[in-house]
Scaffold this motif. Sequence first.
Motif, PDB file in Angstrom:
ATOM      1  N   GLN A   1     -72.427  -8.514 -60.794  1.00 22.05           N
ATOM      2  CA  GLN A   1     -71.321  -8.196 -61.686  1.00 22.05           C
ATOM      3  C   GLN A   1     -70.345  -7.177 -61.127  1.00 22.05           C
ATOM      4  OE1 GLN A   1     -72.659  -7.178 -65.586  1.00 22.05           O
ATOM      5  NE2 GLN A   1     -73.589  -9.168 -65.981  1.00 22.05           N
ATOM      6  N   THR A   2     -70.732  -6.401 -60.133  1.00 23.51           N
ATOM      7  CA  THR A   2     -69.836  -5.366 -59.654  1.00 23.51           C
ATOM      8  C   THR A   2     -69.240  -5.762 -58.301  1.00 23.51           C
ATOM      9  OG1 THR A   2     -71.439  -4.095 -58.367  1.00 23.51           O
ATOM     10  CG2 THR A   2     -71.381  -3.691 -60.730  1.00 23.51           C
ATOM     11  N   PRO A   3     -68.007  -5.324 -58.000  1.00 22.45           N
ATOM     12  CA  PRO A   3     -67.420  -5.602 -56.684  1.00 22.45           C
ATOM     13  C   PRO A   3     -68.278  -5.083 -55.543  1.00 22.45           C
ATOM     14  CG  PRO A   3     -65.748  -4.816 -58.210  1.00 22.45           C
ATOM     15  CD  PRO A   3     -67.068  -4.635 -58.907  1.00 22.45           C
ATOM     16  N   ALA A   4     -68.905  -3.919 -55.737  1.00 24.67           N
ATOM     17  CA  ALA A   4     -69.754  -3.370 -54.688  1.00 24.67           C
ATOM     18  C   ALA A   4     -70.935  -4.280 -54.403  1.00 24.67           C
ATOM     19  CB  ALA A   4     -70.244  -1.978 -55.085  1.00 24.67           C
ATOM     20  N   GLN A   5     -71.512  -4.872 -55.448  1.00 23.04           N
ATOM     21  CA  GLN A   5     -72.625  -5.793 -55.249  1.00 23.04           C
ATOM     22  C   GLN A   5     -72.168  -7.055 -54.531  1.00 23.04           C
ATOM     23  OE1 GLN A   5     -74.053  -5.848 -59.381  1.00 23.04           O
ATOM     24  NE2 GLN A   5     -76.063  -5.271 -58.594  1.00 23.04           N
ATOM     25  N   ARG A   6     -70.974  -7.504 -54.844  1.00 26.71           N
ATOM     26  CA  ARG A   6     -70.471  -8.700 -54.157  1.00 26.71           C
ATOM     27  C   ARG A   6     -70.264  -8.431 -52.674  1.00 26.71           C
ATOM     28  NH1 ARG A   6     -67.513  -9.066 -59.126  1.00 26.71           N
ATOM     29  NH2 ARG A   6     -68.303 -10.797 -60.379  1.00 26.71           N
ATOM     30  N   ALA A   7     -69.847  -7.215 -52.326  1.00 28.40           N
ATOM     31  CA  ALA A   7     -69.670  -6.860 -50.914  1.00 28.40           C
ATOM     32  C   ALA A   7     -71.007  -6.892 -50.182  1.00 28.40           C
ATOM     33  CB  ALA A   7     -69.033  -5.475 -50.794  1.00 28.40           C
ATOM     34  N   VAL A   8     -72.056  -6.365 -50.828  1.00 32.49           N
ATOM     35  CA  VAL A   8     -73.383  -6.415 -50.221  1.00 32.49           C
ATOM     36  C   VAL A   8     -73.844  -7.859 -50.099  1.00 32.49           C
ATOM     37  CG1 VAL A   8     -75.795  -5.728 -50.441  1.00 32.49           C
ATOM     38  CG2 VAL A   8     -73.993  -4.138 -51.113  1.00 32.49           C
ATOM     39  N   LEU A   9     -73.590  -8.645 -51.132  1.00 35.80           N
ATOM     40  CA  LEU A   9     -74.005 -10.044 -51.109  1.00 35.80           C
ATOM     41  C   LEU A   9     -73.313 -10.802 -49.982  1.00 35.80           C
ATOM     42  CD1 LEU A   9     -75.827 -12.048 -52.604  1.00 35.80           C
ATOM     43  CD2 LEU A   9     -73.847 -12.695 -53.989  1.00 35.80           C
ATOM     44  N   ASP A  10     -72.063 -10.462 -49.693  1.00 36.20           N
ATOM     45  CA  ASP A  10     -71.359 -11.088 -48.562  1.00 36.20           C
ATOM     46  C   ASP A  10     -72.080 -10.787 -47.249  1.00 36.20           C
ATOM     47  OD1 ASP A  10     -69.428 -12.237 -50.137  1.00 36.20           O
ATOM     48  OD2 ASP A  10     -67.862 -10.761 -49.683  1.00 36.20           O
TER      49      ASP A  10
ATOM     50  N   PHE B   1     -77.864  -3.384 -52.631  1.00 42.42           N
ATOM     51  CA  PHE B   1     -77.470  -4.250 -53.740  1.00 42.42           C
ATOM     52  C   PHE B   1     -77.870  -3.614 -55.071  1.00 42.42           C
ATOM     53  CE2 PHE B   1     -78.245  -7.663 -56.762  1.00 42.42           C
ATOM     54  CZ  PHE B   1     -77.086  -8.405 -56.666  1.00 42.42           C
ATOM     55  N   VAL B   2     -79.090  -3.065 -55.108  1.00 42.24           N
ATOM     56  CA  VAL B   2     -79.562  -2.405 -56.327  1.00 42.24           C
ATOM     57  C   VAL B   2     -78.730  -1.153 -56.604  1.00 42.24           C
ATOM     58  CG1 VAL B   2     -81.506  -1.228 -57.401  1.00 42.24           C
ATOM     59  CG2 VAL B   2     -81.888  -3.317 -56.083  1.00 42.24           C
ATOM     60  N   ASP B   3     -78.491  -0.354 -55.563  1.00 38.08           N
ATOM     61  CA  ASP B   3     -77.745   0.892 -55.731  1.00 38.08           C
ATOM     62  C   ASP B   3     -76.312   0.650 -56.205  1.00 38.08           C
ATOM     63  OD1 ASP B   3     -79.937   2.333 -54.924  1.00 38.08           O
ATOM     64  OD2 ASP B   3     -79.255   2.565 -52.851  1.00 38.08           O
ATOM     65  N   ALA B   4     -75.770  -0.540 -55.900  1.00 37.20           N
ATOM     66  CA  ALA B   4     -74.388  -0.840 -56.267  1.00 37.20           C
ATOM     67  C   ALA B   4     -74.245  -1.232 -57.729  1.00 37.20           C
ATOM     68  CB  ALA B   4     -73.830  -1.959 -55.383  1.00 37.20           C
ATOM     69  N   SER B   5     -75.350  -1.273 -58.447  1.00 35.45           N
ATOM     70  CA  SER B   5     -75.278  -1.591 -59.870  1.00 35.45           C
ATOM     71  C   SER B   5     -74.561  -0.478 -60.617  1.00 35.45           C
ATOM     72  CB  SER B   5     -76.688  -1.783 -60.440  1.00 35.45           C
ATOM     73  OG  SER B   5     -76.650  -1.879 -61.844  1.00 35.45           O
ATOM     74  N   GLN B   6     -73.973  -0.810 -61.738  1.00 35.22           N
ATOM     75  CA  GLN B   6     -73.263   0.190 -62.536  1.00 35.22           C
ATOM     76  C   GLN B   6     -74.210   1.072 -63.335  1.00 35.22           C
ATOM     77  OE1 GLN B   6     -70.677  -2.442 -64.721  1.00 35.22           O
ATOM     78  NE2 GLN B   6     -68.982  -2.090 -63.321  1.00 35.22           N
ATOM     79  N   GLY B   7     -75.467   0.695 -63.410  1.00 34.09           N
ATOM     80  CA  GLY B   7     -76.406   1.512 -64.165  1.00 34.09           C
ATOM     81  C   GLY B   7     -77.787   0.903 -64.139  1.00 34.09           C
TER      82      GLY B   7
END
Length: 355
Positions: free
Chosen positions: A228-237, A189-195
């Motif tokens: 905020q990022t689609p990648a984070q939402r995928a992890v959250l799912d 989840f952290v790694d999927a952040s944009q920065g």
Amino acid sequence: MAQFVDWDLAAATAGALGKSGPRVSYAEATDVVGDLRRLTEEAAGHVADYTGLRAQVAHPPVRVVDRRDWAAANIAGLREVVTPLVERLSGDKRPGALTEAIGSRLTGVQAGTVLAYLSGRVLGQYEVFAGDPGQLLLVAPNIVEVERKLGADPRDFRLWVCLHEVTHRTQFTAVPWMRAYFLGEVQAFVDASQGGEHLLERLRRGVATLSDAVKDPESRASVLDIVQTPAQRAVLDRLTALMTLLEGHAEFVMDGVGPEVIPSVGAIRAAFNRRRESGNPLEKAIRRLLGIEVKMRQYAEGRKFVHGVVDRVGMAGFNKIFSSPLTLPRLDELGDPDAWVNRVHGPAGATPAAG
């Protein structure tokens, strides 16, 4: 390295703002602690027999704690996880001394405010952050307070709670990869952040939002602002699916074992559900903003999924869910047990189980 949270101030704030527990004498408190330790051991046997799952790794004995100790244990666990993440994300970037000091103290107060609120509600927890494989905590004053409010038989209610929490301990000790998988998803989840710099600011804003929810339930801010990022939402799912499974499994086990060993389990469940659903508007708003309402839905949705799978393939067939991360249910399968059975067992497995 920038300090994200003043952890000592968080602990002090949680201790200062936490509610006092119910009135009990020293002798009563001693009896409660001894009772919970004994019932934890009894529950462990019932859970192992009912689920067929047995610990594969050693674990420390249960800790029976008060509200202040529960908050301190969670602060220690969060500190172990958050500090290395902040170090990695911030790198060599360091804000001014004044900005760092004010920011960390503000976040410390906000985190302490949230934990003070939660410390008055949590009955038990399997705390996975502080060490491997984790630590079972039972919050004695909260258990006593709830059993009194429900008018429940103390022994029955305490064993019922222990069944739920011991099931969580079993999930992480009978499935040795579970803790690493969970922590890996948090890392993802952290790694999927944009920065990194933006993530730290969003984390601060997320903690502030939770704190605002406790102090001002009319706040329109959402804890989802930090996603905020689609990648984070995928992890959250994936995390949502995992937590729904684990909570539903614990609910299924506590009610499945209950009738055999807890004479008043039906009355306890009915009264407890009414308590979950009740609450004044202020309380409901806080629960929603803190994500407690989501957790309550996870109990029901997860229990229904586990029940559906066990009905189809039996307990041994259900336990294939713990074979690897690949056999965990996907978010869309939680409402469709047949879909999980077909994927993991094949179409021939989707038949009513004899037991």
